[in-house]
Design a protein around this motif. Structure first.
Motif, mmCIF file in Angstrom:
data_model
loop_
_atom_site.group_PDB
_atom_site.id
_atom_site.type_symbol
_atom_site.label_atom_id
_atom_site.label_comp_id
_atom_site.label_asym_id
_atom_site.label_seq_id
_atom_site.Cartn_x
_atom_site.Cartn_y
_atom_site.Cartn_z
ATOM 1 N N VAL A 184 0.874 -1.169 0.000
ATOM 2 C CA VAL A 184 0.000 0.000 0.000
ATOM 3 C C VAL A 184 0.910 1.218 0.000
ATOM 4 C CG1 VAL A 184 -1.836 1.250 1.168
ATOM 5 C CG2 VAL A 184 -1.742 -1.254 1.320
ATOM 6 N N VAL A 185 0.854 2.009 -1.060
ATOM 7 C CA VAL A 185 1.777 3.139 -1.186
ATOM 8 C C VAL A 185 1.011 4.431 -1.446
ATOM 9 C CG1 VAL A 185 2.160 2.609 -3.650
ATOM 10 C CG2 VAL A 185 3.795 4.063 -2.424
ATOM 11 N N SER A 186 1.417 5.475 -0.742
ATOM 12 C CA SER A 186 0.942 6.830 -1.023
ATOM 13 C C SER A 186 2.149 7.650 -1.452
ATOM 14 C CB SER A 186 0.302 7.451 0.227
ATOM 15 O OG SER A 186 -0.844 6.738 0.619
ATOM 16 N N THR A 187 2.029 8.340 -2.581
ATOM 17 C CA THR A 187 3.161 9.103 -3.097
ATOM 18 C C THR A 187 2.943 10.601 -2.909
ATOM 19 O OG1 THR A 187 2.348 9.467 -5.362
ATOM 20 C CG2 THR A 187 3.409 7.346 -4.905
ATOM 21 N N TYR A 188 4.071 11.307 -2.825
ATOM 22 C CA TYR A 188 4.072 12.763 -2.699
ATOM 23 C C TYR A 188 5.030 13.252 -3.787
ATOM 24 C CZ TYR A 188 2.392 11.091 1.797
ATOM 25 O OH TYR A 188 1.706 10.420 2.775
ATOM 26 N N GLN A 189 4.503 13.507 -4.975
ATOM 27 C CA GLN A 189 5.326 13.673 -6.169
ATOM 28 C C GLN A 189 5.513 15.135 -6.558
ATOM 29 O OE1 GLN A 189 3.316 9.659 -7.885
ATOM 30 N NE2 GLN A 189 4.465 10.798 -9.411
ATOM 31 N N ILE A 191 -2.638 17.859 -4.699
ATOM 32 C CA ILE A 191 -3.647 17.448 -5.684
ATOM 33 C C ILE A 191 -3.638 15.922 -5.793
ATOM 34 C CG2 ILE A 191 -4.422 17.654 -8.079
ATOM 35 C CD1 ILE A 191 -2.835 20.311 -8.211
ATOM 36 N N PRO A 192 -4.724 15.244 -5.386
ATOM 37 C CA PRO A 192 -4.752 13.778 -5.429
ATOM 38 C C PRO A 192 -5.117 13.234 -6.807
ATOM 39 C CG PRO A 192 -6.780 14.569 -4.482
ATOM 40 C CD PRO A 192 -5.950 15.793 -4.775
ATOM 41 N N GLU A 201 -1.481 7.022 -13.229
ATOM 42 C CA GLU A 201 -0.224 6.951 -12.483
ATOM 43 C C GLU A 201 -0.277 5.835 -11.441
ATOM 44 O OE1 GLU A 201 3.667 8.829 -11.416
ATOM 45 O OE2 GLU A 201 2.359 8.815 -13.180
ATOM 46 N N GLU A 202 -1.402 5.702 -10.779
ATOM 47 C CA GLU A 202 -1.575 4.645 -9.778
ATOM 48 C C GLU A 202 -1.572 3.278 -10.448
ATOM 49 O OE1 GLU A 202 -4.084 7.783 -7.016
ATOM 50 O OE2 GLU A 202 -5.160 6.330 -8.284
ATOM 51 N N TRP A 203 -2.242 3.180 -11.577
ATOM 52 C CA TRP A 203 -2.250 1.927 -12.343
ATOM 53 C C TRP A 203 -0.846 1.550 -12.796
ATOM 54 C CZ3 TRP A 203 -0.933 1.147 -17.532
ATOM 55 C CH2 TRP A 203 -1.273 -0.098 -18.065
ATOM 56 N N LYS A 204 -0.070 2.541 -13.229
ATOM 57 C CA LYS A 204 1.311 2.276 -13.657
ATOM 58 C C LYS A 204 2.122 1.631 -12.544
ATOM 59 C CE LYS A 204 1.629 6.269 -16.800
ATOM 60 N NZ LYS A 204 2.208 7.639 -16.916
ATOM 61 N N MET A 205 1.990 2.158 -11.332
ATOM 62 C CA MET A 205 2.753 1.599 -10.217
ATOM 63 C C MET A 205 2.376 0.149 -9.961
ATOM 64 S SD MET A 205 3.152 4.650 -7.399
ATOM 65 C CE MET A 205 4.554 3.835 -6.633
ATOM 66 N N MET A 206 1.095 -0.172 -10.068
ATOM 67 C CA MET A 206 0.642 -1.545 -9.862
ATOM 68 C C MET A 206 1.221 -2.489 -10.916
ATOM 69 S SD MET A 206 -3.403 -0.754 -9.267
ATOM 70 C CE MET A 206 -3.899 0.819 -8.575
ATOM 71 N N VAL A 207 1.042 -2.116 -12.167
ATOM 72 C CA VAL A 207 1.425 -2.997 -13.272
ATOM 73 C C VAL A 207 2.945 -3.116 -13.392
ATOM 74 C CG1 VAL A 207 1.277 -3.315 -15.772
ATOM 75 C CG2 VAL A 207 -0.708 -2.505 -14.505
ATOM 76 N N ASP A 211 7.684 -9.027 -9.280
ATOM 77 C CA ASP A 211 7.012 -10.323 -9.157
ATOM 78 C C ASP A 211 5.533 -10.121 -9.483
ATOM 79 O OD1 ASP A 211 5.714 -12.679 -8.259
ATOM 80 O OD2 ASP A 211 7.203 -13.004 -6.694
ATOM 81 N N PRO A 212 4.979 -10.878 -10.421
ATOM 82 C CA PRO A 212 3.564 -10.701 -10.801
ATOM 83 C C PRO A 212 2.583 -11.062 -9.698
ATOM 84 C CG PRO A 212 4.538 -12.598 -11.929
ATOM 85 C CD PRO A 212 5.661 -11.883 -11.267
ATOM 86 N N SER A 213 3.034 -11.730 -8.649
ATOM 87 C CA SER A 213 2.115 -12.128 -7.580
ATOM 88 C C SER A 213 1.924 -11.045 -6.527
ATOM 89 C CB SER A 213 2.620 -13.407 -6.900
ATOM 90 O OG SER A 213 3.834 -13.166 -6.205
ATOM 91 N N ILE A 214 2.728 -9.982 -6.568
ATOM 92 C CA ILE A 214 2.606 -8.912 -5.576
ATOM 93 C C ILE A 214 1.368 -8.065 -5.872
ATOM 94 C CG2 ILE A 214 3.665 -6.803 -4.661
ATOM 95 C CD1 ILE A 214 6.386 -8.024 -5.200
ATOM 96 N N LYS A 215 0.551 -7.838 -4.852
ATOM 97 C CA LYS A 215 -0.600 -6.954 -4.977
ATOM 98 C C LYS A 215 -0.179 -5.542 -4.572
ATOM 99 C CE LYS A 215 -3.923 -10.633 -3.967
ATOM 100 N NZ LYS A 215 -4.986 -11.103 -3.031
ATOM 101 N N VAL A 216 -0.561 -4.564 -5.391
ATOM 102 C CA VAL A 216 -0.180 -3.175 -5.125
ATOM 103 C C VAL A 216 -1.412 -2.291 -5.222
ATOM 104 C CG1 VAL A 216 1.239 -1.212 -5.851
ATOM 105 C CG2 VAL A 216 2.129 -3.544 -6.097
ATOM 106 N N THR A 217 -1.594 -1.412 -4.244
ATOM 107 C CA THR A 217 -2.598 -0.367 -4.334
ATOM 108 C C THR A 217 -1.911 0.957 -4.029
ATOM 109 O OG1 THR A 217 -4.751 0.431 -3.555
ATOM 110 C CG2 THR A 217 -3.383 -0.686 -1.934
ATOM 111 N N ALA A 218 -2.211 1.964 -4.844
ATOM 112 C CA ALA A 218 -1.481 3.231 -4.755
ATOM 113 C C ALA A 218 -2.433 4.420 -4.747
ATOM 114 C CB ALA A 218 -0.518 3.350 -5.939
ATOM 115 N N THR A 219 -2.026 5.474 -4.056
ATOM 116 C CA THR A 219 -2.658 6.780 -4.149
ATOM 117 C C THR A 219 -1.552 7.777 -4.462
ATOM 118 O OG1 THR A 219 -4.366 6.201 -2.537
ATOM 119 C CG2 THR A 219 -4.002 8.550 -2.967
ATOM 120 N N CYS A 220 -1.629 8.410 -5.621
ATOM 121 C CA CYS A 220 -0.558 9.287 -6.087
ATOM 122 C C CYS A 220 -0.991 10.746 -5.995
ATOM 123 C CB CYS A 220 -0.173 8.942 -7.523
ATOM 124 S SG CYS A 220 0.574 7.298 -7.670
#
Length: 340
Positions: free
Chosen positions: A152-157, A198-199, A212-218, A225-234
């Motif tokens: 679970v990642v939140s970014t501050y870009q 700005i979210p 951008e969030e989808w990019k981090m997941m894929v 590793d394709p088995s890692i689950k990722v959820t992001a808020t950028c």
């Protein structure tokens, strides 16, 4: 014997940074060509102690050149990268165009260097998204030890991730707040960026995630590793350079925070600055101009069985773009072309 290297998009922020890093790291360059669009034709850029004039990307012949680092955006890359690849010049592309092509390797050299041998599929190598690049450098050594289930990642870009226009908009809006005579409405961003967050980075998708969030997941799945689950808020923040990320990691196996800290201290490309005291961590302004990905605030997550929290900061124009591209060039030269 060195390499004949092309920089496409040499007048932009990332292109200029590529030239700086090639010189700083003493990449074995025998000859360099710097390319730009016709409107920037003849512009001079620096390469070490030399000054080089840009040539026209539209008419450039890539025949005989070893590698080309592209920083021109997806539209131009779609037109010119296949021409370079067909001419025998290996393309290292910084745009998002080829990242999700199964035949094209997506590489962070500290994480999946073995993928460089797949370059020959299309003579093209993709550079990942800036926010992904720094995160996977931190994830990989921990994944090797305890196997990551979920992130679970939140970014501050920073605004430089959106190019020169984004940095200019932050600067002009900041000035306008202190000088109300001149109003600077949002243009590059969806809302005011000065003194705001700005979210939204990139467009919204049907899922509700931004691209951008989808990019981090894929990209994390493809690189680590394709088995890692990722959820992001950028989130876009009013910082000129440097991306920060708050990362929560859930593992298959228990990983003690002290062991995690030791693993990261030994991992390539990482510097751990983690003191449990006021200021004992790294912020974006402190990472500007540095090659490393900085890790701080390493601590156990007591709300799940096998969890770790950490804070990750990196110069997005370097590790998030130009540096990673140059590292790919170094890897390509060392493992495949073997000239330098």
């Amino acid at each position: 014997m060195g390499y004949r290297v092309v920089i496409a998009g040499a007048t932009g922020n990332v292109g200029r940074e590529m030239l700086n890093i090639l010189a700083e790291r003493q990449f074995p360059v025998d000859e360099i060509a710097v390319l730009a669009s016709r409107r920037s034709l003849g512009t001079e850029v620096s390469f070490g102690d030399k000054t080089v004039k840009t040539q026209d990307l539209d008419t450039f012949d890539f025949t005989g050149w070893d590698m080309a680092l592209f920083a021109v955006g997806s539209d131009a890359t779609k037109k010119y990268a296949p021409l370079a690849a067909k001419a025998g010049c290996v393309v290292i592309d910084n745009s998002s165009l080829y990242r999700y092509d199964a035949d094209i390797p997506l590489i962070v050299p500290e994480v999946n260097p073995e993928a460089v041998h797949q370059y020959s599929n299309k003579n093209i190598i993709a550079n990942p998204n800036c926010s992904t690049a720094q995160m996977v450098v931190a994830l990989k050594p921990l994944h090797d030890r305890a196997t990551i289930k979920r992130v679970v990642v939140s970014t501050y870009q920073s605004v430089s991730g959106s190019g020169k226009e984004g940095a200019d908009e932050l600067w002009e809006q900041t000035k306008s707040i202190y000088n109300p005579i001149k109003d600077v409405p949002p243009n590059k961003f969806q809302k005011q960026i000065a003194f705001n967050v700005i979210p939204q980075i990139d467009v919204f998708m049907d899922s509700g995630d931004t691209k951008e969030e989808w990019k981090m997941m894929v990209e994390t799945k493809k690189i680590v590793d394709p088995s890692i689950k990722v959820t992001a808020t950028c989130v876009r923040v009013p910082v000129f350079v440097g991306h920060a990320e708050s990362i929560n990691i859930e593992f298959e196996d228990h990983l003690d925070e002290n062991e995690a800290r030791d693993i990261l201290q030994e991992a390539p490309g990482i510097m751990v600055i983690d003191k449990r005291e006021a200021g004992g961590y790294v912020t974006p302004i402190e990472c500007v101009g540095d090659f490393a990905t900085f890790i701080s605030r390493i601590r156990q997550d007591s709300t799940i069985d096998n969890g770790i929290n950490l804070w990750c900061v990196s110069d997005n124009l370097r590790k998030g773009a130009a540096l990673n591209a140059v590292q790919i060039a170094e890897l390509l030269g060392r493992e495949v072309l073997k000239k330098g």
